[in-house]
Design a protein around this motif. Structure first.
Motif, PDB file in Angstrom:
ATOM      1  N   VAL A  64       0.811  -1.284   0.042  1.00 35.14           N
ATOM      2  CA  VAL A  64      -0.035  -0.172   0.074  1.00 35.14           C
ATOM      3  C   VAL A  64       0.892   1.096   0.118  1.00 35.14           C
ATOM      4  O   VAL A  64       1.595   1.475   0.978  1.00 35.14           O
ATOM      5  N   VAL A  65       0.832   1.875  -1.110  1.00 32.96           N
ATOM      6  CA  VAL A  65       1.805   3.203  -1.012  1.00 32.96           C
ATOM      7  C   VAL A  65       0.780   4.570  -0.731  1.00 32.96           C
ATOM      8  O   VAL A  65      -0.185   4.365  -1.247  1.00 32.96           O
ATOM      9  N   LYS A  66       1.145   5.207   0.165  1.00 33.11           N
ATOM     10  CA  LYS A  66       0.289   6.188   0.569  1.00 33.11           C
ATOM     11  C   LYS A  66       0.348   7.405  -0.439  1.00 33.11           C
ATOM     12  O   LYS A  66       1.524   7.976  -0.442  1.00 33.11           O
ATOM     13  N   THR A  67      -0.634   7.721  -0.722  1.00 37.83           N
ATOM     14  CA  THR A  67      -0.753   9.122  -1.617  1.00 37.83           C
ATOM     15  C   THR A  67      -1.622  10.026  -1.222  1.00 37.83           C
ATOM     16  O   THR A  67      -2.653   9.812  -0.354  1.00 37.83           O
ATOM     17  N   ASP A  68      -1.778  11.106  -1.814  1.00 33.00           N
ATOM     18  CA  ASP A  68      -2.820  12.390  -1.575  1.00 33.00           C
ATOM     19  C   ASP A  68      -4.291  11.731  -1.418  1.00 33.00           C
ATOM     20  O   ASP A  68      -4.665  11.111  -2.546  1.00 33.00           O
ATOM     21  N   ASN A  69      -5.080  11.572  -0.246  1.00 33.32           N
ATOM     22  CA  ASN A  69      -6.453  11.311  -0.338  1.00 33.32           C
ATOM     23  C   ASN A  69      -7.390  12.470  -0.869  1.00 33.32           C
ATOM     24  O   ASN A  69      -7.246  13.578  -0.588  1.00 33.32           O
ATOM     25  N   VAL A  70      -8.237  11.952  -1.879  1.00 32.07           N
ATOM     26  CA  VAL A  70      -9.010  12.886  -2.547  1.00 32.07           C
ATOM     27  C   VAL A  70     -10.522  12.700  -2.264  1.00 32.07           C
ATOM     28  O   VAL A  70     -11.381  13.281  -2.814  1.00 32.07           O
TER      29      VAL A  70
END
Length: 514
Positions: A64-70
């Protein structure tokens, strides 16, 4: 109305296309032995190779790669946020396959190959990533799938475990870097905000002292209600020590005396006006006093407006400073916590079957590709040979009259047809008829079959040596035994020897002749 011409053209084009396909099919049938031999040979090689080739295995894991949550973005910015997330994923994918993250893994693979005497040409980092490693985000998720291919199962597991560790180390260092950057930024902002807040408070205190303002002057009651609700809530969160720094003295005494005096004179004027005449000296005296006091009270409105502006500025600066300090403290606390690495949601595993070679796919693809290539070679070879196999092509190219088809299995009937046709032609009795033979039958066999009445010459003509025909001549043509160049020569001979070539026969069913 229906356009009959267009309809006819369409039907004609379809018919021509069908004819072309049929001709191509016949070419392939003629070259079937060549095609089958090539296909059989290459397919056998593919089968043997599929059993002798070193199998390639594939291991995989998910992270799981944490990216910006939209998810919580405003609907108006939803599309923009989704594009930003896609861009963030691509950026992360590029970083995670870059030498800055995976170079130690590549070095491990190189050393492993060296220790096991495995030689690979052109084994660079870029080549290694492109040929053995594959990373991709699952659709509509932040889960990255990592696949690694190699012939050594142990190496696959070692590499995947090492990649997992490097990715987790990267995620921790990346989080720490972001926190440190935020702490440094807020530290600089805090220093600037302290200076600004102190300056605004000094201005407020100076103005307050100079004008002896307070919260009991009766004109404007300054309180938290003069600010918006958010500021009031934030003001309540200020520490007591910071509140004491705001010096707002109780200073209503400057205007309280004037107001009391104004009230006194207005009361005396009201009482005296009911008893004295309007122009009396005492009423004029009271009226002047009231006017003077009111004039002196006009300026406090401007002073209070300025005071309100300074107070709001000092109050706002204090709230901003408090927020910065709170955020700075939160980040310092977060830095002290153990940073969570990216979550590995599936342990590295290796597939049950090798991904290469896939015997069925390999053999089938080899057979199909070879069939296509050999078919194209067959068509090209026939075109380059110049040989003609279609009777319609003979008719369109030859400037000589087509007489009939010769079916050798009914040779007695065909001999009678030949005799009748010759007798009807301009052939003169007593003369021999020459034969230009373009068939698989040799001249003597052909003459024996056809020459019942001893009409044909006993010598075979050589088309390459003919200039002028002495006798009349018949052409015997069999598909695949005459070329375009032969037809060109025949047409030239026919022009030089007008009416000497009686016509041509097409031999068919030669396969039935023994």
């Amino acid at each position: 109305m229906i356009d009959m011409n267009n309809s006819d053209n369409t039907n004609l084009n379809t018919f021509n296309a069908d004819i072309d396909l049929i001709k191509l099919l016949r070419i392939l049938i003629r070259g079937k032995f060549f095609i089958l031999s090539i296909c059989t040979f290459t397919t056998l090689i593919a089968i043997i190779r599929s059993f002798t080739e070193t199998p390639i295995w594939e291991g995989e894991m998910n992270i799981v790669v944490k990216t910006d949550n939209v998810e919580n973005q405003n609907a108006n910015f939803r599309n923009f946020s989704l594009l930003r997330e896609d861009s963030s994923k691509k950026t992360e994918q590029i970083i995670l396959t870059s030498p800055s993250v995976l170079m130690p893994v590549f070095e491990y693979v190189k050393n492993y190959n060296k220790e096991n005497n495995i030689v690979k040409n052109n084994f660079t980092f870029k080549n290694w990533v492109n040929t053995e490693l594959n990373t991709a985000f699952e659709e509509d998720s932040t889960v990255m799938k990592i696949n690694y291919q190699n012939s050594d199962k142990k190496l696959i597991m070692d590499v995947l475990n090492l990649i997992s560790k490097k990715y987790q180390d990267y995620s921790k260092s990346n989080q720490e870097k972001k926190i440190l950057n935020s702490i440094n930024y807020l530290g600089i902002q805090r220093e600037d905000m302290i200076k600004k807040s102190n300056a605004s408070m000094k201005n407020l205190n100076k103005f307050t002292l100079e004008n002896r303002l307070g919260d009991i002057d009766g004109f404007v009651k300054l309180s938290n209600q003069s600010l918006n609700n958010n500021q009031s809530q934030k003001a309540e969160e200020l520490t007591n020590e910071r509140k004491k720094e705001i010096n707002i003295p109780k200073s209503g005494e400057r205007y309280a005396a004037q107001l009391a005096l104004l009230e006194k004179y207005e009361t005396q004027y009201l009482d005296a006006s009911s008893k004295l005449k309007p122009k009396s000296t005492y009423l004029n005296y009271l009226e002047n006093k009231i006017t003077n006091i009111k004039s002196s009270l006009k300026r406090p409105n401007q002073i209070l407006i300025k005071y309100r502006e300074l107070y709001r500025e000092a109050y706002r600066d204090e709230i901003l400073l408090s927020n910065i300090e709170n955020n700075l403290q939160s980040l310092k606390i977060e830095k002290l916590k153990i940073l969570e690495p990216w979550q590995i949601i599936s342990s590295p595993t290796i597939g049950e079957y090798p991904v290469s070679p896939n015997k069925k796919v390999w053999v089938l693809s080899t057979f199909l590709s070879t069939a296509i290539i050999s078919s194209l070679i067959t068509i090209l070879r026939e075109k380059l040979s110049g040989k003609i196999y279609e009777k319609d092509t003979f008719k369109s190219l030859l400037d000589v009259i087509f007489i009939d088809d010769l079916y050798l299995k009914n040779i007695n009937l065909e001999v009678g047809v030949i005799s009748k046709i010759i007798n009807k032609s301009k052939y003169k009795e007593g003369k021999k008829i020459d034969i230009l033979n373009f068939s698989s039958l040799n001249f003597q066999t052909l003459k024996k079959l056809l020459d019942v009445n001893n009409l044909f010459s006993s010598e075979q003509l050589d088309i390459n040596k003919i200039n002028i025909l002495e006798n009349h001549c018949l052409l015997i043509i069999e598909k695949g035994n005459i070329t375009h160049n032969d037809i060109i020569l025949i047409n030239k001979i026919n022009k030089l020897n007008t009416n000497k070539i009686l016509g041509w026969f097409n031999i068919d069913n030669q396969k039935d002749f023994k």
